[in-house]
Design a protein around this motif. Structure first.
Motif, mmCIF file in Angstrom:
data_model
loop_
_atom_site.group_PDB
_atom_site.id
_atom_site.type_symbol
_atom_site.label_atom_id
_atom_site.label_comp_id
_atom_site.label_asym_id
_atom_site.label_seq_id
_atom_site.Cartn_x
_atom_site.Cartn_y
_atom_site.Cartn_z
ATOM 1 N N HIS A 1 0.818 -1.214 0.000
ATOM 2 C CA HIS A 1 0.000 0.000 0.000
ATOM 3 C C HIS A 1 0.849 1.260 0.000
ATOM 4 C CE1 HIS A 1 -2.709 -3.095 1.748
ATOM 5 N NE2 HIS A 1 -3.546 -2.538 0.904
ATOM 6 N N LYS A 2 0.392 2.231 -0.795
ATOM 7 C CA LYS A 2 1.083 3.523 -0.836
ATOM 8 C C LYS A 2 0.834 4.319 0.442
ATOM 9 C CE LYS A 2 0.906 3.799 -5.833
ATOM 10 N NZ LYS A 2 0.267 4.380 -6.998
ATOM 11 N N SER A 3 -0.347 4.154 1.003
ATOM 12 C CA SER A 3 -0.720 4.863 2.239
ATOM 13 C C SER A 3 -1.206 3.848 3.267
ATOM 14 C CB SER A 3 -1.824 5.888 1.955
ATOM 15 O OG SER A 3 -1.419 6.812 0.990
ATOM 16 N N PRO A 4 -0.291 3.122 3.892
ATOM 17 C CA PRO A 4 -0.699 2.065 4.823
ATOM 18 C C PRO A 4 -1.599 2.556 5.950
ATOM 19 C CG PRO A 4 1.663 1.966 4.437
ATOM 20 C CD PRO A 4 1.160 3.205 3.766
ATOM 21 N N GLU A 5 -1.435 3.789 6.368
ATOM 22 C CA GLU A 5 -2.272 4.303 7.460
ATOM 23 C C GLU A 5 -3.750 4.311 7.083
ATOM 24 O OE1 GLU A 5 -0.631 7.467 4.916
ATOM 25 O OE2 GLU A 5 0.392 5.993 6.144
ATOM 26 N N HIS A 6 -4.050 4.501 5.798
ATOM 27 C CA HIS A 6 -5.449 4.478 5.335
ATOM 28 C C HIS A 6 -6.051 3.084 5.554
ATOM 29 C CE1 HIS A 6 -8.995 5.206 2.923
ATOM 30 N NE2 HIS A 6 -8.688 4.150 2.185
ATOM 31 N N GLN A 7 -5.330 2.044 5.111
ATOM 32 C CA GLN A 7 -5.824 0.682 5.287
ATOM 33 C C GLN A 7 -5.917 0.322 6.767
ATOM 34 O OE1 GLN A 7 -3.769 1.476 2.701
ATOM 35 N NE2 GLN A 7 -5.395 1.091 1.238
ATOM 36 N N ARG A 8 -4.958 0.768 7.540
ATOM 37 C CA ARG A 8 -4.973 0.473 8.976
ATOM 38 C C ARG A 8 -6.182 1.106 9.668
ATOM 39 N NH1 ARG A 8 -0.758 -1.884 11.505
ATOM 40 N NH2 ARG A 8 0.897 -2.582 10.127
ATOM 41 N N ARG A 9 -6.564 2.316 9.253
ATOM 42 C CA ARG A 9 -7.768 2.955 9.827
ATOM 43 C C ARG A 9 -9.013 2.151 9.481
ATOM 44 N NH1 ARG A 9 -5.263 7.716 8.380
ATOM 45 N NH2 ARG A 9 -6.447 7.872 6.461
ATOM 46 N N ILE A 10 -9.110 1.702 8.244
ATOM 47 C CA ILE A 10 -10.264 0.903 7.824
ATOM 48 C C ILE A 10 -10.344 -0.387 8.639
ATOM 49 C CG2 ILE A 10 -11.223 -0.484 5.933
ATOM 50 C CD1 ILE A 10 -10.039 1.683 4.022
ATOM 51 N N LEU A 11 -9.225 -1.079 8.742
ATOM 52 C CA LEU A 11 -9.196 -2.373 9.425
ATOM 53 C C LEU A 11 -9.348 -2.263 10.930
ATOM 54 C CD1 LEU A 11 -6.362 -4.030 7.318
ATOM 55 C CD2 LEU A 11 -8.831 -4.423 7.131
ATOM 56 N N ALA A 12 -9.082 -1.099 11.482
ATOM 57 C CA ALA A 12 -9.186 -0.903 12.935
ATOM 58 C C ALA A 12 -10.617 -0.710 13.411
ATOM 59 C CB ALA A 12 -8.344 0.300 13.359
ATOM 60 N N ASN A 13 -11.534 -0.466 12.476
ATOM 61 C CA ASN A 13 -12.918 -0.179 12.850
ATOM 62 C C ASN A 13 -13.819 -1.367 12.499
ATOM 63 O OD1 ASN A 13 -15.500 0.754 13.192
ATOM 64 N ND2 ASN A 13 -15.152 2.711 12.170
ATOM 65 N N PRO A 14 -14.263 -2.137 13.483
ATOM 66 C CA PRO A 14 -15.090 -3.319 13.218
ATOM 67 C C PRO A 14 -16.373 -3.020 12.447
ATOM 68 C CG PRO A 14 -14.364 -3.298 15.508
ATOM 69 C CD PRO A 14 -13.982 -1.969 14.910
ATOM 70 N N SER A 15 -16.868 -1.807 12.520
ATOM 71 C CA SER A 15 -18.105 -1.491 11.791
ATOM 72 C C SER A 15 -17.872 -1.417 10.279
ATOM 73 C CB SER A 15 -18.711 -0.182 12.304
ATOM 74 O OG SER A 15 -17.894 0.915 11.943
ATOM 75 N N ASN A 16 -16.633 -1.462 9.825
ATOM 76 C CA ASN A 16 -16.330 -1.428 8.386
ATOM 77 C C ASN A 16 -16.456 -2.790 7.710
ATOM 78 O OD1 ASN A 16 -15.759 1.320 8.260
ATOM 79 N ND2 ASN A 16 -13.618 1.017 8.812
ATOM 80 N N PHE A 17 -16.692 -3.846 8.496
ATOM 81 C CA PHE A 17 -16.703 -5.193 7.942
ATOM 82 C C PHE A 17 -18.106 -5.690 7.665
ATOM 83 C CE2 PHE A 17 -12.768 -4.850 10.355
ATOM 84 C CZ PHE A 17 -11.866 -5.172 9.371
#
Length: 120
Positions: free
Chosen positions: A83-99
């Motif tokens: 990923h070019k912006s790993p922090e973006h993916q990490r924010r998505i994956l950190a929030n259980p409501s995104n799944f």
């Protein structure tokens, strides 16, 4: 049998059952016709099923070109590598409501569909 010996025996049985269940689970994942990848809580890729490896091998040249990685090196690699912006993916994956999370991943002229399920 002493309590200590019984406890040791029980632990051995539990470990054997866990190992058998793990083997069965891997066999199930390897029998499905869908790419399955598993990453740990640190986002290191820990497992890819047979279909996943099969798919990755068909795009290995693109993976080498875009990410400087061979298919056999992916297990153990952190997803940040891709990923070019790993922090973006990490924010998505950190929030259980995104799944479950769905996305299209575009790189090297390819577009891959992603479905990311709840972490266990």
């Amino acid at each position: 049998m002493s309590n200590k010996a019984q406890a040791s025996s029980n632990l051995d049985n539990v470990q054997s059952i866990d190992r058998i269940e793990s083997i069965d689970f891997v066999q199930v994942l390897n029998s499905v016709a869908t790419n399955v990848f598993f990453a740990d809580s640190d986002l290191n890729i820990r497992f890819i099923n047979n279909k996943g490896f099969e798919t990755l091998r068909t795009i290995e040249a693109v993976l080498k070109q875009e990410f400087n990685i061979k298919v056999d090196e992916i297990v153990g690699t952190n997803i940040d590598h891709f990923h070019k912006s790993p922090e973006h993916q990490r924010r998505i994956l950190a929030n259980p409501s995104n799944f479950p999370y769905r996305a299209e991943i575009a790189f090297g002229g390819l577009v891959l569909d992603l479905i990311c399920n709840n972490p266990i």
